[in-house]
Design a protein around this motif. Structure first.
Motif, PDB file in Angstrom:
ATOM      1  N   HIS A 104     -33.897  26.986 -38.847  1.00  8.30           N
ATOM      2  CA  HIS A 104     -34.090  25.912 -37.969  1.00  8.30           C
ATOM      3  C   HIS A 104     -33.078  24.518 -38.531  1.00  8.30           C
ATOM      4  CE1 HIS A 104     -36.879  22.222 -37.684  1.00  8.30           C
ATOM      5  NE2 HIS A 104     -36.879  22.854 -36.257  1.00  8.30           N
ATOM      6  N   TYR A 105     -32.859  23.676 -37.480  1.00  8.81           N
ATOM      7  CA  TYR A 105     -32.109  22.345 -38.226  1.00  8.81           C
ATOM      8  C   TYR A 105     -32.230  22.319 -39.271  1.00  8.81           C
ATOM      9  CZ  TYR A 105     -35.389  18.453 -36.089  1.00  8.81           C
ATOM     10  OH  TYR A 105     -36.112  17.966 -35.950  1.00  8.81           O
ATOM     11  N   LEU A 106     -34.095  21.357 -39.439  1.00 11.80           N
ATOM     12  CA  LEU A 106     -33.917  20.671 -40.825  1.00 11.80           C
ATOM     13  C   LEU A 106     -33.491  21.250 -42.698  1.00 11.80           C
ATOM     14  CD1 LEU A 106     -37.627  19.173 -40.126  1.00 11.80           C
ATOM     15  CD2 LEU A 106     -34.971  17.775 -40.120  1.00 11.80           C
ATOM     16  N   VAL A 107     -33.665  22.826 -42.036  1.00 10.45           N
ATOM     17  CA  VAL A 107     -32.656  23.299 -42.713  1.00 10.45           C
ATOM     18  C   VAL A 107     -31.504  24.149 -42.994  1.00 10.45           C
ATOM     19  CG1 VAL A 107     -32.890  26.076 -44.001  1.00 10.45           C
ATOM     20  CG2 VAL A 107     -34.934  24.927 -43.368  1.00 10.45           C
ATOM     21  N   THR A 108     -31.077  23.837 -41.656  1.00 16.55           N
ATOM     22  CA  THR A 108     -29.349  24.133 -42.281  1.00 16.55           C
ATOM     23  C   THR A 108     -28.920  22.715 -42.222  1.00 16.55           C
ATOM     24  OG1 THR A 108     -29.309  23.704 -40.374  1.00 16.55           O
ATOM     25  CG2 THR A 108     -29.098  25.886 -40.201  1.00 16.55           C
ATOM     26  N   SER A 109     -29.118  21.226 -42.293  1.00 15.46           N
ATOM     27  CA  SER A 109     -29.083  20.105 -42.098  1.00 15.46           C
ATOM     28  C   SER A 109     -29.266  20.111 -43.614  1.00 15.46           C
ATOM     29  CB  SER A 109     -29.095  19.058 -41.335  1.00 15.46           C
ATOM     30  OG  SER A 109     -30.509  18.968 -41.452  1.00 15.46           O
TER      31      SER A 109
END
Length: 148
Positions: A104-109
Motif C-alpha cells: 500500500h502507498y501509505l506503507v511504501t511512502s
C-alpha cells in the motif's frame, strides 16, 4: 466469453495486477455511480472493500447489479459486469488483508507501517463486496501497434 480480447486464463491475472479499479453500482433512482477503489483477487474471485457506512454497501444490499473496470495503462482494460454480494465473515476479511499493507502507498511512502495499515483496515465495520462476473469485456492494448 463475449468481447474477450485476453485469453480466459489471463483475465484474473490481469485484474489482480491492475493499477486502477472503478467500481460502479446503482443509486436508488437507478443512476450509475462509479468510484475508484482498491481491489484484490482471492482464490480466483474478485473483491473490493467497503464499510457499513458507505453508499456502495447500502446500494449492493438494495440492488446487487454492478460492474467494475480494471485498468493497466498501456496494457489494456477489463470490464466485469455482474452482481455484488456483501461478505461479512470476519475471518475471511482478516485473511483478505493479510500481507496487503506492504504494497500500500501509505506503507511504501513510509507514512505508516504494514502492521498499522492492516490494523486500521480491519475495522469492525469493514466488509468486502464479492464481484460475481456475468460478463467480461476486455481490450488488450498490448496488441496495438502504435506509430511514433
Amino acid at each position: 466469453l463475449e468481447g474477450f480480447a485476453f485469453e480466459p486464463d489471463r483475465i484474473l491475472d490481469f485484474i489482480a495486477g491492475a493499477t486502477t479499479c472503478v467500481f460502479i453500482r446503482l443509486r436508488a433512482d437507478g443512476h450509475p455511480v462509479g468510484t475508484v477503489v482498491g481491489h484484490r483477487v482471492i482464490d480466483g474471485q474478485i473483491y473490493t472493500s467497503t464499510n457499513v457506512y458507505r453508499a456502495a454497501y447500502k446500494a449492493i444490499l438494495r440492488d446487487p447489479r454492478c460492474s467494475a473496470v480494471f485498468d493497466n495503462p498501456g496494457q489494456g482494460m477489463v470490464t466485469v459486469i455482474g452482481r455484488g454480494e456483501i461478505v461479512d465473515d470476519p475471518e475471511f476479511i482478516r485473511r483478505s488483508y493479510r500481507g496487503r499493507g506492504e504494497r500500500h502507498y501509505l506503507v511504501t511512502s513510509g507514512r505508516m507501517s504494514a502492521e498499522e495499515y492492516e490494523r486500521n483496515a480491519r475495522t469492525p465495520n469493514r466488509r468486502l463486496i464479492h464481484i460475481i462476473p456475468e460478463k467480461f469485456i476486455s481490450h488488450d492494448m498490448s496488441k496495438l501497434r502504435l506509430r511514433a
